[in-house]
Each structure stands twice: as C-alpha cells, then as structure tokens.
Design a protein around this motif. Structure first.
Motif, PDB file in Angstrom:
ATOM      1  N   ILE A 442      13.347  47.825  80.033  1.00  0.00           N
ATOM      2  CA  ILE A 442      14.146  46.611  80.162  1.00  0.00           C
ATOM      3  C   ILE A 442      13.209  45.419  80.051  1.00  0.00           C
ATOM      4  O   ILE A 442      12.241  45.316  80.818  1.00  0.00           O
ATOM      5  N   PRO A 443      13.435  44.529  79.099  1.00  0.00           N
ATOM      6  CA  PRO A 443      12.532  43.386  78.913  1.00  0.00           C
ATOM      7  C   PRO A 443      12.434  42.527  80.166  1.00  0.00           C
ATOM      8  O   PRO A 443      13.457  42.163  80.757  1.00  0.00           O
ATOM      9  N   HIS A 444      11.224  42.239  80.585  1.00  0.00           N
ATOM     10  CA  HIS A 444      11.000  41.347  81.724  1.00  0.00           C
ATOM     11  C   HIS A 444      10.895  39.917  81.215  1.00  0.00           C
ATOM     12  O   HIS A 444      10.134  39.628  80.294  1.00  0.00           O
ATOM     13  N   LEU A 445      11.664  39.014  81.829  1.00  0.00           N
ATOM     14  CA  LEU A 445      11.683  37.623  81.398  1.00  0.00           C
ATOM     15  C   LEU A 445      11.247  36.706  82.537  1.00  0.00           C
ATOM     16  O   LEU A 445      11.685  36.867  83.673  1.00  0.00           O
ATOM     17  N   LYS A 446      10.405  35.757  82.199  1.00  0.00           N
ATOM     18  CA  LYS A 446       9.986  34.764  83.184  1.00  0.00           C
ATOM     19  C   LYS A 446      10.957  33.591  83.249  1.00  0.00           C
ATOM     20  O   LYS A 446      11.006  32.865  84.239  1.00  0.00           O
ATOM     21  N   SER A 447      11.697  33.397  82.190  1.00  0.00           N
ATOM     22  CA  SER A 447      12.674  32.312  82.132  1.00  0.00           C
ATOM     23  C   SER A 447      13.719  32.653  81.091  1.00  0.00           C
ATOM     24  O   SER A 447      13.593  33.628  80.344  1.00  0.00           O
ATOM     25  N   GLU A 448      14.744  31.841  81.021  1.00  0.00           N
ATOM     26  CA  GLU A 448      15.845  32.057  80.091  1.00  0.00           C
ATOM     27  C   GLU A 448      15.364  32.047  78.648  1.00  0.00           C
ATOM     28  O   GLU A 448      15.867  32.795  77.801  1.00  0.00           O
ATOM     29  N   THR A 449      14.375  31.204  78.340  1.00  0.00           N
ATOM     30  CA  THR A 449      13.898  31.049  76.971  1.00  0.00           C
ATOM     31  C   THR A 449      12.542  31.721  76.755  1.00  0.00           C
ATOM     32  O   THR A 449      11.801  31.353  75.842  1.00  0.00           O
ATOM     33  N   ASP A 450      12.216  32.686  77.573  1.00  0.00           N
ATOM     34  CA  ASP A 450      10.965  33.435  77.427  1.00  0.00           C
ATOM     35  C   ASP A 450      11.030  34.265  76.147  1.00  0.00           C
ATOM     36  O   ASP A 450      11.872  35.154  76.011  1.00  0.00           O
ATOM     37  N   VAL A 451      10.142  33.997  75.203  1.00  0.00           N
ATOM     38  CA  VAL A 451      10.128  34.721  73.922  1.00  0.00           C
ATOM     39  C   VAL A 451       8.849  35.547  73.777  1.00  0.00           C
ATOM     40  O   VAL A 451       8.396  35.826  72.664  1.00  0.00           O
ATOM     41  N   SER A 452       8.280  35.946  74.906  1.00  0.00           N
ATOM     42  CA  SER A 452       7.006  36.679  74.884  1.00  0.00           C
ATOM     43  C   SER A 452       7.123  38.055  74.254  1.00  0.00           C
ATOM     44  O   SER A 452       6.113  38.668  73.903  1.00  0.00           O
ATOM     45  N   HIS A 453       8.342  38.569  74.093  1.00  0.00           N
ATOM     46  CA  HIS A 453       8.523  39.888  73.480  1.00  0.00           C
ATOM     47  C   HIS A 453       8.548  39.814  71.952  1.00  0.00           C
ATOM     48  O   HIS A 453       8.601  40.851  71.292  1.00  0.00           O
ATOM     49  N   PHE A 454       8.528  38.606  71.401  1.00  0.00           N
ATOM     50  CA  PHE A 454       8.574  38.437  69.959  1.00  0.00           C
ATOM     51  C   PHE A 454       7.162  38.251  69.391  1.00  0.00           C
ATOM     52  O   PHE A 454       6.231  37.904  70.116  1.00  0.00           O
ATOM     53  N   ASP A 455       7.034  38.486  68.105  1.00  0.00           N
ATOM     54  CA  ASP A 455       5.737  38.370  67.427  1.00  0.00           C
ATOM     55  C   ASP A 455       5.204  36.947  67.589  1.00  0.00           C
ATOM     56  O   ASP A 455       5.841  35.985  67.154  1.00  0.00           O
ATOM     57  N   PRO A 456       4.022  36.779  68.201  1.00  0.00           N
ATOM     58  CA  PRO A 456       3.483  35.424  68.416  1.00  0.00           C
ATOM     59  C   PRO A 456       3.224  34.669  67.123  1.00  0.00           C
ATOM     60  O   PRO A 456       3.217  33.434  67.109  1.00  0.00           O
ATOM     61  N   ASP A 457       2.992  35.382  66.018  1.00  0.00           N
ATOM     62  CA  ASP A 457       2.785  34.710  64.739  1.00  0.00           C
ATOM     63  C   ASP A 457       4.025  33.955  64.292  1.00  0.00           C
ATOM     64  O   ASP A 457       3.932  32.935  63.593  1.00  0.00           O
ATOM     65  N   PHE A 458       5.202  34.458  64.677  1.00  0.00           N
ATOM     66  CA  PHE A 458       6.447  33.761  64.355  1.00  0.00           C
ATOM     67  C   PHE A 458       6.733  32.666  65.381  1.00  0.00           C
ATOM     68  O   PHE A 458       7.130  31.550  65.039  1.00  0.00           O
ATOM     69  N   VAL A 459       6.531  32.985  66.646  1.00  0.00           N
ATOM     70  CA  VAL A 459       6.877  32.062  67.729  1.00  0.00           C
ATOM     71  C   VAL A 459       6.117  30.743  67.606  1.00  0.00           C
ATOM     72  O   VAL A 459       6.639  29.675  67.939  1.00  0.00           O
ATOM     73  N   LYS A 460       4.888  30.797  67.113  1.00  0.00           N
ATOM     74  CA  LYS A 460       4.070  29.581  67.023  1.00  0.00           C
ATOM     75  C   LYS A 460       4.468  28.677  65.856  1.00  0.00           C
ATOM     76  O   LYS A 460       4.010  27.535  65.768  1.00  0.00           O
ATOM     77  N   LEU A 461       5.340  29.170  64.955  1.00  0.00           N
ATOM     78  CA  LEU A 461       5.786  28.356  63.827  1.00  0.00           C
ATOM     79  C   LEU A 461       6.710  27.240  64.296  1.00  0.00           C
ATOM     80  O   LEU A 461       7.356  27.337  65.344  1.00  0.00           O
ATOM     81  N   SER A 462       6.781  26.187  63.492  1.00  0.00           N
ATOM     82  CA  SER A 462       7.679  25.079  63.817  1.00  0.00           C
ATOM     83  C   SER A 462       9.127  25.525  63.656  1.00  0.00           C
ATOM     84  O   SER A 462       9.484  26.113  62.628  1.00  0.00           O
ATOM     85  N   PRO A 463       9.991  25.245  64.643  1.00  0.00           N
ATOM     86  CA  PRO A 463      11.400  25.672  64.544  1.00  0.00           C
ATOM     87  C   PRO A 463      12.271  24.744  63.715  1.00  0.00           C
ATOM     88  O   PRO A 463      13.493  24.755  63.845  1.00  0.00           O
ATOM     89  N   ARG A 464      11.662  23.932  62.864  1.00  0.00           N
ATOM     90  CA  ARG A 464      12.461  23.034  62.027  1.00  0.00           C
ATOM     91  C   ARG A 464      12.892  23.751  60.750  1.00  0.00           C
ATOM     92  O   ARG A 464      12.298  24.746  60.346  1.00  0.00           O
ATOM     93  N   LEU A 465      13.914  23.210  60.132  1.00  0.00           N
ATOM     94  CA  LEU A 465      14.425  23.764  58.884  1.00  0.00           C
ATOM     95  C   LEU A 465      13.810  23.022  57.715  1.00  0.00           C
ATOM     96  O   LEU A 465      13.549  21.823  57.779  1.00  0.00           O
ATOM     97  N   SER A 466      13.589  23.745  56.626  1.00  0.00           N
ATOM     98  CA  SER A 466      13.034  23.141  55.428  1.00  0.00           C
ATOM     99  C   SER A 466      13.454  23.954  54.232  1.00  0.00           C
ATOM    100  O   SER A 466      13.685  25.152  54.318  1.00  0.00           O
ATOM    101  N   THR A 467      13.512  23.314  53.084  1.00  0.00           N
ATOM    102  CA  THR A 467      13.802  24.034  51.841  1.00  0.00           C
ATOM    103  C   THR A 467      12.543  24.590  51.224  1.00  0.00           C
ATOM    104  O   THR A 467      12.592  25.312  50.241  1.00  0.00           O
ATOM    105  N   GLN A 468      11.377  24.288  51.796  1.00  0.00           N
ATOM    106  CA  GLN A 468      10.118  24.760  51.269  1.00  0.00           C
ATOM    107  C   GLN A 468       9.805  26.119  51.849  1.00  0.00           C
ATOM    108  O   GLN A 468       9.856  26.328  53.061  1.00  0.00           O
ATOM    109  N   HIS A 469       9.440  27.097  50.996  1.00  0.00           N
ATOM    110  CA  HIS A 469       9.225  28.457  51.446  1.00  0.00           C
ATOM    111  C   HIS A 469       7.984  28.597  52.320  1.00  0.00           C
ATOM    112  O   HIS A 469       7.873  29.516  53.099  1.00  0.00           O
ATOM    113  N   HIS A 470       6.994  27.685  52.182  1.00  0.00           N
ATOM    114  CA  HIS A 470       5.765  27.852  52.942  1.00  0.00           C
ATOM    115  C   HIS A 470       5.896  27.347  54.363  1.00  0.00           C
ATOM    116  O   HIS A 470       4.985  27.498  55.160  1.00  0.00           O
ATOM    117  N   ASP A 471       7.004  26.713  54.731  1.00  0.00           N
ATOM    118  CA  ASP A 471       7.191  26.232  56.113  1.00  0.00           C
ATOM    119  C   ASP A 471       7.602  27.355  57.027  1.00  0.00           C
ATOM    120  O   ASP A 471       8.328  28.233  56.626  1.00  0.00           O
TER     121      ASP A 471
END
Length: 471
Positions: A442-471
């Motif tokens: 069962i995933p342990h969460l420190k907070s409602e928005t705890d995303v520590s179970h996800f790949d950190p390489d993705f989590v560190k990306l900017s959560p903005r939307l863009s039409t550019q593939h490299h973003d």
C-alpha cells in the motif's frame, strides 16, 4: 437515491454495508490519511429494534421541549457520505466509487432526459471534417471542464504524444490525472483514428465501473492539444515498483496477475483488444490494487461487424502495434490476431514480475523478434509447477493452443479456462473482484500531493503545457 444533473442512481445499502465501508477506510487509509481527519461514521439505529417496544414508540409523540429531534439514519448517512466524498483521499478512492456504483440487479443507473447543450469545439488546423473535430467532452459528465478550471501540480509521465500531469480541479479541490495529447504529433504520425478511439474506449470502459479499469471523467480540447481527465492513482505503476524491488514474491505476483486478468477479461467482454499490456500501464491505487490504463494502442471492435463471420476468427485485426517485448508472435508475423495476444502479454508480465526481466528481451529489435518466434522459454528449475505451467500456457506460440484462447476460435471468449488453472486454486474470484484480499503493498503518502512513488525524472519536469516536443 444519488442524483445529479445527468443521471440518478438507485442503490440498496444496509447498516452492515456502511460499517464494512468504514472499516475498509480505516484499514487502508488509517495511516495514510493521518494528516487529514477521517470522517466518523455516526451511530445508526436499527429501525426494527427501535420501534419494537410500544413504550419507546409512544414516547416519540410526547411533547417534551427538552428532547431535541434526533437525526434519521438517512440524514446521518448523507452527512457521512458527503464528508467522505469531500475528503482529499477518500473522495477519489476506488472503495467509495465501488460503494456508490450499482452492484446488484435491483440497483440501476439511468440517464436523465434533458436537452443536450452544444459543446463548443475549437476548430482544428486541418479540416473541419477531421475526426478530431468531434473530440469533445464526455456527455456523461455533469459539468464542462476547461484548462482554466485546473491547477497544474506535477508531471507524472511523458511520452512522444505529450504529458500526463497531476492537476487539481479548482472548484472541488479534487485531484485528477490529465493526459495532454499533442494535435501536431497526432496528425504528423497519422494517429487521428487511434486518438479518437482511445477517447471512445475510455468512455465505454468508464460506464462499466470495473474496479481494475481506469475511469475517464472529462475529455475536451483546445487549439493545440487533446485532453483526457482521468482518475489519479497515487502508487505510480508496476514498472516503477519492479525497478525498486527487481521482482515480486509469489503472493504479490499472484495478487496482481489475478486482478489484471479480471481487467483484461472485462475489456474483452466489451469488445476491446488491449494490445499494450505492460508494467508501465498497470497503475497502483491508494488501496494497493491495480488499475489498467492507456488505451492508445487498443482496438474497439464493432459488435455488428462480426455477425456474419461465423466461420472466421471473431474480432480479428492485423495491425502491427504494441510494445515489442510484450507483443505476441502472430503480431510479428503480420497474421490476423484476436484477444489471444493480450494473454501472451499477460504471460510476459507475469514472467517479469517473478524473475525481474522479460524472457525474450534484447537491445536489437531483429534479434528480439527472432527470439520471440524461435527460442525456447527458459523456466528456472525451482519455479513451482503450477506457476511454470501457467506461464507456459500463456506463452504458447500457436494462438489456438494458448491457454484461455481455444474457445475464441469458436466465437466464445472462454473466460473460465485461465481462472480454473491450479495456479489460482487458493483464490476466491469474488474476493478478488470485490478487493477483499489484503494488498501486498500500500503506497505510503506524506501528503495528498505526495508523488514520491513516481519516476523523479518526470516529476522534476515543468508541469506546463507546450506544443514543443522537447518540453
């Protein structure tokens, strides 16, 4: 009766059902939800016992100003369920969703008859007749959603088509997973049909309310992107868990394989060929149970298209697509294939969960294809006989001989063939479906928005939307 602008649902629930729900909440979320106060189930009276005594019955009519009117069971239950629905974790849990979904013959969910408003669709840069022009919000959702309604929090995943982002709906504070698909990529890769089919499949799957399939809440678009708003599941996916643990023990593997199997078989019952079963597409919910997601490679068969093909393979196609490590031999050979390819993928996933690697993997695609078509399957000597037999049955190269697939060529799905295998002899399939088996993790969460179970390489990306593939 549960009612909103689009539908009303009639459910039958007893005091014992509410007590069981409350116990499940405490069992699965007691520690996880410690920063958030859990709703307290009020004392519910049994009406038959309460009115059994004549004295107790008559006392209700006494004119005593000191006695305040007591709340009825209905009022207490409504207050409790409203608190659960508004809770940051319980409100998105599969336990509450299942509790509020029809489960018995006497229960039903009906659409309300109402005038459908026209949904404004942003024109595409291509032509007005494009199938994407009809890619609009799911009509079953009670309110429209736009990007302005969402707060972007973290990136959960990223692929060639776009990003999956954790978002919060401003009005309800509820968390969702937003899949943003680049229109530029869809058009350039000639994936318009697949994009529209994914939305249609998600809509059909959501109506089934299956415990192990992802649910779509909204779909809409802007000038640059298509958006799918789905349930957010906090435990990331089995690929991430395998990276951390290398492989799973027997109990954990059997637990996941059983739930994956029920999800697959529900897709097949709905006429949906998955075609991309792999650990990255198997999510872990907050309660530790799995959820199948990502239908970008899936195929929704038209039920009427096979009515006159009684002497041919039912629901067949020959499109070359999927993830090579998990693709069946008949796909590589460009032969017609059917739901049997999903059971091959299940065998590959099961092998990987037990041993930590796939059986035919290779860095060179040509060598991978050759291994899938020719190499014998390597089964460790210490693997239990029932486990080895199930893997061998699922990884049978001839689809007609593959476990669970023989009936497919007689226009039947043969769901029971795999369920009755000795590997599952210790399981009760009703317990599996209703999530009564203890989850191995069962995933342990420190907070409602705890995303520590996800790949950190993705989590560190900017959560903005863009039409550019490299973003």
């Amino acid at each position: 009766i549960l009612e909103d602008d689009d539908k009303h649902t009639s459910l039958v629930r007893f005091v014992s059902d509410l007590i069981e729900l409350d116990q499940l909440f405490k069992q699965h979320y007691g520690i996880i939800a410690s920063p958030f106060k859990l709703p307290i189930l009020p004392n519910l009276s049994d009406s038959h016992i309460a009115t059994r005594s004549l004295h107790r019955f008559l006392s209700k009519f006494k004119n005593n100003n000191n006695n305040k009117k007591k709340k009825s069971n209905g009022e207490k239950v409504e207050t409790y369920l409203r608190m659960c629905a508004g809770h940051p974790l319980l409100g998105t849990s599969s336990l509450l969703r299942d509790f509020l979904s029809p489960q018995q013959e006497e229960e039903e969910e009906k659409e309300k008859e109402k005038e459908k408003e026209n949904t404004k669709v942003t024109p595409l840069v291509c032509t007005k007749s494009s199938p994407l022009a009809n890619y609009k919000q799911n009509q079953r959702t009670p309110t429209r959603m736009t990007l302005e309604d969402l707060q972007f929090l973290k990136v959960l995943g990223k692929g060639c088509m776009g990003k999956v982002i954790l978002v919060r709906q401003q009005s309800s504070a509820r968390l969702y997973a937003l899949k943003a698909i680049s229109k530029e990529w869809v058009i350039a890769q000639r994936e318009v049909e697949h994009a529209v089919m994914e939305r249609n499949i998600l809509s059909k799957v959501s109506k089934a309310h299956h415990p192990f399939l992802i649910k779509l809440h909204h779909s809409f678009q802007n000038a640059n992107q298509l958006f799918l708003v789905m349930d957010y599941h906090v435990g990331s996916d089995l690929a991430t868990q395998l990276q951390l643990n290398y492989h799973f023990d027997d109990y954990r593997c059997r637990f996941y394989v059983a739930e994956i199997l029920l999800g697959l078989q529900e897709l097949h019952r709905l006429g949906i060929l998955y075609r991309d079963l792999k650990p990255e597409n198997i999510l872990l919910a907050a309660d530790g149970h799995i959820v199948l997601t990502d239908f970008g490679f899936s195929r929704l068969f038209d039920e009427q298209s096979n009515d006159d093909k009684k002497n041919t393979m039912p629901y067949h196609t020959h499109t070359f697509c999927g993830t090579p490590e998990y693709m069946a031999p008949e796909v590589f050979l460009s032969e017609e294939y059917t739901f049997a390819v999903d059971y091959w993928s299940l065998g590959i996933v099961m092998y990987e969960m037990l041993l930590g690697y796939t059986p035919f993997s290779h860095d060179n695609d040509a060598e991978l294809y050759r291994r899938v078509l020719e190499d014998p399957l390597d089964i460790p000597e210490d693997m239990p006989m029932a486990t080895a037999d199930l893997i061998l049955g699922l990884l049978e190269r001839e689809p007609e001989e593959r476990l669970g697939c023989g009936h497919m060529f007689d226009n039947q799905l043969g769901f029971e063939d795999i369920r009755q295998h000795p590997y599952f002899s210790s399981l009760d399939w009703n317990d599996i479906y209703h999530k009564r088996m203890p989850a191995p993790f069962i995933p342990h969460l420190k907070s409602e928005t705890d995303v520590s179970h996800f790949d950190p390489d993705f989590v560190k990306l900017s959560p903005r939307l863009s039409t550019q593939h490299h973003d």
